[in-house]
Write a protein that holds these residues in place. Structure first.
Motif, PDB file in Angstrom:
ATOM      1  N   ILE A  50       9.821  -0.525  40.742  1.00 36.07           N
ATOM      2  CA  ILE A  50       9.743  -0.737  39.125  1.00 36.07           C
ATOM      3  C   ILE A  50       8.395  -0.986  38.676  1.00 36.07           C
ATOM      4  N   ILE A 107      15.778  -5.340  32.978  1.00 36.14           N
ATOM      5  CA  ILE A 107      15.599  -5.027  34.220  1.00 36.14           C
ATOM      6  C   ILE A 107      16.191  -5.602  35.107  1.00 36.14           C
ATOM      7  N   LEU A 124       9.054  -5.280  41.798  1.00 36.10           N
ATOM      8  CA  LEU A 124       8.936  -5.134  40.183  1.00 36.10           C
ATOM      9  C   LEU A 124       7.632  -5.577  39.890  1.00 36.10           C
ATOM     10  N   THR A 162       9.002   1.950  33.147  1.00 35.09           N
ATOM     11  CA  THR A 162       9.448   1.591  31.903  1.00 35.09           C
ATOM     12  C   THR A 162       8.147   0.916  30.960  1.00 35.09           C
ATOM     13  N   ALA A 204      17.765   4.149  29.139  1.00 37.02           N
ATOM     14  CA  ALA A 204      16.985   2.865  28.968  1.00 37.02           C
ATOM     15  C   ALA A 204      16.704   2.969  27.187  1.00 37.02           C
TER      16      ALA A 204
END
Length: 212
Positions: free
Chosen positions: A10, A28, A45, A102, A210
């Motif tokens: 991520i 998240i 992440l 994102t 999202a």
């Protein structure tokens, strides 16, 4: 290609977004907890703190993200740096690794990752999600209405095949990412930082996958 995903990356680029980043990272975390994400054995992440002059890096670390500090001044390059940092940590093969990205001013839905991995399991190599501008200041209501009118102008029913591509809501299998050459460099002749203010960018959100 089909097959389950065992490694999840991520990537979140950020420039001076210490204020908005906590909400993004909390969303998240909720997505990571959604439905258990069966089959995923490792998750990385990473926030790319790009040319930050605020506490973005410290905030990211405090919320459990790995941090890579860069000075690219470009969203694609920062996103790529986060992806590369995470991929170096992955133990799974590229074809078993799924990359999702994102933005630091986005809030993803709880089902965001589960939906991505469902598509990956069905053989998709890339998933392109949509965004929505959140119904909150500082984006004027009239601007949100105008944005949606253009954004959804070609929408026809629930099976809408949208034409939009957003780094704020993107998933791709790592081997396909490599084959495509990753995120492309800033186009020749284009200048200026990626964080130039844009009133339509603040506080986006997205349906089912999202929100930005």
């Amino acid at each position: 290609m089909s097959g389950a995903v065992s490694s999840l990356v991520i990537a979140v680029p950020a420039h001076d977004e210490a204020a908005s980043l906590p909400a993004a990272l909390r969303s998240i975390r909720r997505a990571l907890a959604f439905d258990g994400l069966p089959g995923v054995r490792e998750t990385h992440l990473v926030v790319a703190a790009d040319a930050c002059e605020d506490a973005t890096a410290a905030v990211a670390a405090r919320h459990g993200a790995r941090v890579v500090e860069v000075a690219h001044g470009k969203a694609g390059a920062a996103r790529a740096a986060a992806v590369e940092h995470a991929l170096r940590l992955c133990r799974a093969r590229a074809e078993e690794t799924w990359i999702v990205t994102t933005d630091a001013d986005c809030v993803v839905r709880p089902s965001w990752l589960a939906r991505q991995l469902e598509a990956a399991g069905q053989g998709w190599d890339c998933v392109l999600g949509t965004i929505r501008i959140a119904p909150l200041p500082p984006v004027p209501a009239a601007l949100r209405v105008r944005h949606d009118a253009h954004y959804f102008a070609d929408r026809a029913g629930p099976g809408w095949v949208h034409p939009h591509v957003h780094g704020a809501n993107l998933g791709v299998r790592a081997d396909a990412y490599r084959a495509a050459g990753g995120f492309p460099p800033w186009p020749a002749g284009r200048t200026g930082p990626w964080w130039r203010p844009c009133p339509a960018r603040r506080g986006c959100s997205a349906p089912t996958r999202a929100r930005c």
